[in-house]
Design an enzyme around this catalytic site. Structure first.
Site, PDB file in Angstrom:
ATOM      1  N   GLY A 263       1.038  -1.312   0.019  1.00 35.55           N
ATOM      2  CA  GLY A 263      -0.074   0.006  -0.108  1.00 35.55           C
ATOM      3  C   GLY A 263       0.941   1.323  -0.095  1.00 35.55           C
ATOM      4  O   GLY A 263       0.618   2.342  -0.568  1.00 35.55           O
TER       5      GLY A 263
ATOM      6  N   GLU B 195       5.289   2.598   9.132  1.00 38.93           N
ATOM      7  CA  GLU B 195       4.722   1.478   8.914  1.00 38.93           C
ATOM      8  C   GLU B 195       5.737   0.222   8.595  1.00 38.93           C
ATOM      9  O   GLU B 195       5.479  -0.791   8.664  1.00 38.93           O
ATOM     10  CB  GLU B 195       3.553   1.637   7.922  1.00 38.93           C
TER      11      GLU B 195
ATOM     12  N   HIS C 102       9.835  28.931  13.516  1.00 41.95           N
ATOM     13  CA  HIS C 102       9.041  29.801  14.236  1.00 41.95           C
ATOM     14  C   HIS C 102       8.251  28.633  15.268  1.00 41.95           C
ATOM     15  O   HIS C 102       7.035  29.278  16.101  1.00 41.95           O
ATOM     16  CB  HIS C 102       8.038  30.558  13.717  1.00 41.95           C
TER      17      HIS C 102
ATOM     18  N   LYS D  83      -8.056  -2.605  14.735  1.00 39.19           N
ATOM     19  CA  LYS D  83      -9.189  -2.783  13.594  1.00 39.19           C
ATOM     20  C   LYS D  83     -10.045  -3.828  14.321  1.00 39.19           C
ATOM     21  O   LYS D  83     -11.200  -3.548  14.366  1.00 39.19           O
ATOM     22  CB  LYS D  83      -8.651  -3.194  12.367  1.00 39.19           C
TER      23      LYS D  83
HETATM   24  O1  F6P Z   1      -2.998   0.914   7.653  1.00 35.10           O
HETATM   25  C1  F6P Z   1      -2.741  -0.329   7.078  1.00 35.10           C
HETATM   26  C2  F6P Z   1      -2.895  -0.268   5.516  1.00 35.10           C
HETATM   27  O2  F6P Z   1      -3.137  -1.714   5.372  1.00 35.10           O
HETATM   28  C3  F6P Z   1      -2.120   0.396   4.740  1.00 35.10           C
HETATM   29  O3  F6P Z   1      -0.695  -0.406   4.668  1.00 35.10           O
HETATM   30  C4  F6P Z   1      -2.693   0.475   3.757  1.00 35.10           C
HETATM   31  O4  F6P Z   1      -2.122   1.362   2.815  1.00 35.10           O
HETATM   32  C5  F6P Z   1      -4.196   0.915   4.102  1.00 35.10           C
HETATM   33  O5  F6P Z   1      -4.406   0.346   5.202  1.00 35.10           O
HETATM   34  C6  F6P Z   1      -5.013   0.965   3.051  1.00 35.10           C
HETATM   35  O6  F6P Z   1      -5.433  -0.344   2.751  1.00 35.10           O
HETATM   36  P1  F6P Z   1      -6.137  -0.691   1.498  1.00 35.10           P
HETATM   37  O7  F6P Z   1      -5.692  -0.135   0.288  1.00 35.10           O
HETATM   38  O8  F6P Z   1      -6.433  -1.991   1.364  1.00 35.10           O
HETATM   39  O9  F6P Z   1      -7.511  -0.032   1.818  1.00 35.10           O
END
Ligand code: F6P
Length: 548
Positions: free
Chosen positions: A269, A355, A386, A512
């Site tokens: 991602g 990450e 600043h 999550k």
């Molecule tokens: O934050 C976790 C994550 O898996 C990221 O690595 C990724 O970029 C994001 O969530 C979004 O994931 P997806 O593209 O599957 O919605």
């Protein structure tokens, strides 16, 4: 990839000894001893980029020992493993091939016996054709009007990269209005709905997995509002697009098969802007400029693979980062762009670095006994001066930083850019040398009347605070590609040496899962007693308050 604790290598031990010798040496002395220090510790990339590492607390011995560490950790083999598609994302059993997306050579890239370049080319052609249709006005909304507005719905890597790049390349932007919706907080959508006209807006539902809660809920709400407004589900075909590897899920959502832009599981991602995840970039600046972005990244890939480590920019930045993170125990790194268009760069690098390298288990599955990824933060140029620069200059913490600026401004007005760059040069100078430098010349002492010994203490700058300087000719699509890939490879190099897996992100999962369970408790207004006392107290307080 070699799988050993970096702290067990000979070079690590030698670096430790060397650190004891050098830890109090001042940059003033390093510069006084070597009049050619800048020449020796600065590197250029064509005439596009200059990297100056001379204002670091390093000597040639430091660099040599760090290079030995890279060699002992088999960095070359790891680079080769990534570019050739080995399963280096070990815990998810995947290769890591974002570099294939910007491969501008004619070389094949073979994965499981097949060349993946034709499918990459197919998706690039699709991005080109679609973006050209939208930009030229050929692609029409349901009522026959031209598209004026693009909304990217995604989060994390499916948001930060496209958002950062479209902002950074605003001078190359066309007439399309770009919006990015990421947060589940309905305020984002509330504000968007006040601005957009559904007749002339397209929505890119950007999610590699098509399961991410924030993106899916936002996309569903947008769809509901859209249908309420237009009253015909078939109109979705002109307005809803998906960027994903989950074809079936996108279709189930109601997106036409031909409106889906393909991703692959070998694109992480946070490394995905080079893929169809960059569709919003291509729409915003045109495919030609998007392609230039890829070219810059490709050229950095070639540099990373082919340049000896002693003058290899990503490798040197990574090693210097390790020197501070693991020997000076600095903990953080600041990213300080002196260019308004790069205002989202710190946030982008924050995700890609933290990450990737925010891990505490090594590749053997053991808890690490050494520091891994640093805390990344920062903001644009003089605004930071600043705000937090006070702490950088006189605080008790050592904060290594990267100063990034273009020589040429995209929008020169009077002498603003020269003043901006004067600040840029002044800050790295002041951090490194404090007011020692001037005391010798009697400049500061006369200016500030340092006769008062007590007040003098507060006005004292000890210096010896390190920085890297990255000076670009201009921030254009090509050089932005160079810059992003430079940081990608820096992060990769550090992950190799930390002996961790940089391409998974298990640390985002727990929150999550718990949020889903809490959500059902909030909806039922009836808490199940599985939380700690504090969380339970908060949930009950919330439930009672919403019932009042
Ligand atoms: O934050 C976790 C994550 O898996 C990221 O690595 C990724 O970029 C994001 O969530 C979004 O994931 P997806 O593209 O599957 O919605």
């Amino acid at each position: 990839m070699k799988n050993i604790a970096p702290v067990k290598t000979t070079s690590w031990k030698e670096l430790n000894n060397h650190f004891q010798e050098i830890k109090h040496v001042h940059l003033i002395d390093l510069f006084n001893k070597d009049k050619d220090r800048f020449k020796k510790f600065s590197f250029t990339f064509q005439n596009k980029l200059l990297l100056d590492i001379s204002k670091n607390r390093i000597t040639h011995t430091t660099v040599q020992l760090l290079l030995n560490l890279a060699n002992e950790m088999n960095l070359s083999t790891a680079i080769q493993a990534m570019f050739s598609g080995s399963n280096i994302n070990f815990t998810e059993k995947r290769p890591v091939l974002h570099t294939a997306l910007r491969n501008k050579s004619n070389n094949q890239i073979i994965l499981n016996g097949f060349d993946i370049m034709p499918e990459i080319k197919f998706v690039l052609d699709k991005i080109q054709s679609f973006s050209e249709q939208v930009i030229s006005g050929k692609w029409k909304g349901y009522s026959g009007k031209k598209i004026t507005t693009v909304v990217n719905v995604g989060i994390g890597g499916s948001d930060l990269g496209p958002k950062m790049v479209t902002d950074a390349l605003k001078p190359y932007k066309n007439h399309l209005n770009m919006y990015f919706i990421s947060n589940i907080d309905s305020t984002e959508l509330f504000q968007l709905f006040k601005i957009i006209n559904f007749e002339t807006t397209i929505f890119l539902i950007s999610s590699k997995t098509f399961t991410t809660q924030e993106t899916m809920i936002n996309a569903k709400t947008i769809k509901r509002y859209f249908l309420k407004k237009v009253g015909n589900i078939e109109y979705m075909d002109q307005h809803f697009f998906a960027v994903t590897m989950a074809f079936r899920k996108a279709e189930n959502f109601g997106i036409l098969k031909s409106n889906v832009f393909r991703l692959w599981d070998w694109v992480g991602g946070r490394y995905s802007i080079w893929s169809a995840m960059g569709l919003s970039i291509a729409l915003s600046i045109g495919f030609k400029n998007f392609s230039q972005l890829l070219s810059g990244a490709y050229d950095m890939d070639v540099h990373f693979q082919q340049t000896n480590f002693g003058s290899n920019m990503p490798v040197l930045l990574a090693l210097i980062g390790i020197w501070y993170n693991n020997f000076f125990n600095t903990e953080t790194e600041a990213i300080l762009p002196y260019d308004q268009y790069l205002h989202r760069l710190p946030e982008y690098i924050q995700q890609s670095n933290m990450e990737s390298n925010g891990k505490n288990i090594d590749r053997n599955g053991n808890q690490v006994s050494w520091q891994t990824g640093p805390i990344i933060w920062g903001t644009v140029g003089t605004n930071g001066q600043h705000s937090f620069y006070q702490l950088m200059h006189q605080g008790t913490k050592l904060i290594p930083c990267d100063f990034i600026a273009p020589i040429v401004s995209q929008n020169p007005i009077y002498n603003h850019h020269e003043i901006l760059l004067s600040n840029f040069f002044a800050q790295t100078h002041a951090l490194a040398f404090g007011n020692f430098f001037y005391k010798q010349d009697n400049i500061i002492s006369s200016k500030y009347n340092m006769k008062n010994q007590y007040i003098e203490k507060f006005k004292f700058f000890e210096g010896n605070r390190p920085s890297n300087t990255l000076l670009f000719h201009k921030i254009d699509p090509y050089s932005l590609g160079l810059l992003i890939a430079l940081y990608e490879h820096k992060i990769f190099t550090q992950g190799v040496i930390f002996n961790i897996f940089s391409f998974d992100q298990w640390g985002v999962e727990l929150g999550k899962q718990i949020s889903q369970s809490i959500y059902s408790d909030l909806s039922n207004k009836n808490s199940i007693l599985n939380y700690d006392d504090s969380t339970l107290g908060l949930i009950n307080y919330y439930n009672k308050s919403t019932l009042c």
